[in-house]
Scaffold this active site. Structure first.
Site, PDB file in Angstrom:
ATOM      1  N   GLY A  34       0.820  -1.213   0.000  1.00 33.81           N
ATOM      2  CA  GLY A  34       0.000   0.000   0.000  1.00 33.81           C
ATOM      3  C   GLY A  34       0.847   1.254   0.000  1.00 33.81           C
ATOM      4  O   GLY A  34       0.516   2.243  -0.673  1.00 33.81           O
ATOM      5  N   ASP A  35       1.959   1.224   0.714  1.00 33.56           N
ATOM      6  CA  ASP A  35       2.893   2.345   0.734  1.00 33.56           C
ATOM      7  C   ASP A  35       3.410   2.625  -0.678  1.00 33.56           C
ATOM      8  O   ASP A  35       3.440   3.768  -1.129  1.00 33.56           O
ATOM      9  CB  ASP A  35       4.044   2.028   1.690  1.00 33.56           C
ATOM     10  CG  ASP A  35       5.108   3.107   1.702  1.00 33.56           C
ATOM     11  OD1 ASP A  35       4.777   4.277   1.985  1.00 33.56           O
ATOM     12  OD2 ASP A  35       6.290   2.781   1.434  1.00 33.56           O
ATOM     13  N   ALA A  36       3.787   1.574  -1.393  1.00 35.54           N
ATOM     14  CA  ALA A  36       4.313   1.729  -2.750  1.00 35.54           C
ATOM     15  C   ALA A  36       3.236   2.240  -3.713  1.00 35.54           C
ATOM     16  O   ALA A  36       3.492   3.134  -4.527  1.00 35.54           O
ATOM     17  CB  ALA A  36       4.877   0.401  -3.247  1.00 35.54           C
TER      18      ALA A  36
END
Length: 144
Positions: A34-36
């Site tokens: 999700g961060d990416a």
């Protein structure tokens, strides 16, 4: 949605599927992807704006990707989430990551992880319309 009405996201950014079903993945794994995904969306968003000086791009991106900004984004989205999405957020918030960055408040960090977990979950369950809808609310603000 983009300014021309096209979906913000309509396909996988990457070709490798996770080893497990998205519902079975550790919330920290969902937060990791999700961060990416969120970082990619933010970078595309700031590049869609007129000022392309590298330092300006970075400063604009940080307004969205810091733990504090992601925690605020989650707070904005919470009333709009389904029961399933809220459950994923709770799993992400309660996940034990081991360490908290020095420059982040513990509560902001947990909510940031929960936000990233939701983004990762929507990405891996291929709910691109919903992902695009929520990203547009965060990146572009309310429309209408």
């Amino acid at each position: 949605m983009t300014n021309d009405g096209e979906p913000l996201m309509d396909m996988n950014l990457f070709v490798y599927e996770p080893a497990k079903d998205a519902q079975q993945l550790n919330p920290l794994v969902l937060a990791y992807i999700g961060d990416a995904v969120f970082e990619m969306a933010v970078r595309q968003f700031v590049i869609s704006r007129p000022n392309h000086r590298p330092n300006h791009l970075h400063r604009e991106a940080v307004k969205f990707v810091s733990a504090k900004a992601q925690a605020a984004a989650l707070l904005k989205l919470m009333p709009l989430l389904s029961a399933e999405e809220t459950d994923i957020v709770k799993r992400g918030r309660n996940a034990k990551s081991g360490s908290i960055p020095k420059n982040a408040d513990v509560l902001d960090y947990r909510h940031s992880t929960a936000f990233e977990c939701l983004i990762g979950y929507l990405y891996y369950t291929k709910r691109f319309d919903r992902l695009g809808e929520l990203l547009a609310l965060i990146l572009e603000g309310p429309r209408g």
